[in-house]
Write an enzyme that holds these catalytic residues in place. Structure first.
Site: not given
Ligand SMILES: NC(=O)c1ccc[n+]([C@@H]2O[C@H](COP(=O)([O-])OP(=O)(O)OC[C@H]3O[C@@H](n4cnc5c(N)ncnc54)[C@H](O)[C@@H]3O)[C@@H](O)[C@H]2O)c1
Length: 282
Positions: A115, A136, A148, A186
């Site tokens: 992450s 991701h 991602e 994130n």
């Protein structure tokens, strides 16, 4: 394809499941026998729910036949693609990637579901860096279509395009991000969760009212504290630590309340306790 997934936690289970649903043969590896046992039950339950909703064409049993749950990366020798989904700790990921790349073929695509950890840093643990990239997924993997895709400086164009095509073929809808801390998602989400925790820590509002503000005021399907419980408070803490270290900005610093909760075993939904109480599935 033959697809390996290392780590049978929240994410590894879901990643293994979606590849098997799309017709691929999957091996999921974990060092913990409990995690492997739980993964088998959890994937079967998830497939049954999808069957009831008419979302899968095969029976859960037929799909489960394509999933093997094993305890050693040695069994990944013949895989065409391997996704690493172990704990968000640099040393554990580096060791895991080293052992994966020492058993698979030189052209096997290796993806990390990290992450927040730098894909360039992780690429240093992989033989033939050009076949390595960040992939991701989002939780719950069988439901969330976003992925991602994050290349390192060495990832080849061919591997990037092949990975995108594979992800689209299993029903995912990818975005591309440069390798920068937290990628797109994130980097933006963690400061929101952090501010929500500080708002609670400073006694400004209850978790229920903080979450209600985002559900009713911003039309988010979940408030930030509910989402933190859902992601895992330990996972959020680990991501914030990486973002804080890499950006060096206080706006990413994990709140003390979050640290205390994680130290005390409050991991959110998966442990039964977080900002809310939950029934734990065994
Ligand atoms: N939870 C989320 O919402 C989410 C979303 C996107 C990405 N991620 C990332 O996915 C990764 C996994 O997160 P998670 O939530 O599934 O964690 P988790 O704690 O649920 O599962 C991690 C699993 O890895 C296993 N493991 C640890 N070391 C291992 C090793 N050396 N070999 C094999 N297995 C090993 C553990 O036994 C555990 O079952 C992390 O990098 C995390 O940042 C998590």
């Amino acid at each position: 394809m033959k697809v390996g997934v290392v780590g049978a936690g929240t994410m590894g289970r879901g990643i293994g499941q979606v590849f098997a649903q799309a017709g691929h043969n999957v091996r999921i590896i974990d060092v913990s026998p409990d995690a492997l046992n739980f993964a088998r039950k959890d994937i079967a339950n998830s497939l049954e729910r999808l069957e009831k909703k008419g979302k899968i064409k095969e029976t859960p049993e037929e799909i489960m036949k394509r999933i093997e749950l094993l305890n050693s990366v040695e069994s990944l020798e013949e895989m065409d693609m391997v996704i690493e989904a172990v704990f968000e700790r640099l040393n554990i990921k580096q060791e895991t990637l080293k052992s994966i790349s020492s058993v698979v073929r030189d052209d096997t695509i290796i993806g990390s579901n990290t992450s927040s950890i730098s894909i360039d840093v992780l690429s240093g643990s992989v033989k033939n860096r050009e076949r390595f990239l960040g992939i991701h997924f989002f939780n719950p993997v069988p439901v969330m279509s976003l992925v991602e895709i994050v290349p390192s400086q060495s990832t080849s164009r061919d591997v990037l395009e092949k990975s995108r095509d594979i992800l689209v073929s299993i029903g995912k809808d990818p975005v591309f991000s440069k390798n920068f801390p937290g990628f797109i998602s994130n980097r933006i989400l963690m400061p929101l969760i952090r501010e929500a925790i500080l708002t609670y820590e400073q006694g400004i509002a209850s978790p229920a009212d903080i979450d209600k503000t985002f559900r009713l005021g911003m039309n988010h399907p979940m408030g930030p504290l509910e989402l933190a419980d859902f992601i895992g408070l330990d996972v959020c803490y680990d991501i914030m630590e990486v973002l804080y270290r890499d950006f060096g900005e206080p706006s990413f610093k994990p709140p003390i309340t979050l640290k205390n909760m994680v130290d005390g075993g409050y991991f959110g939904r998966k442990s039964g306790k977080g900002f809310y109480d939950y029934e734990v599935k065994k």
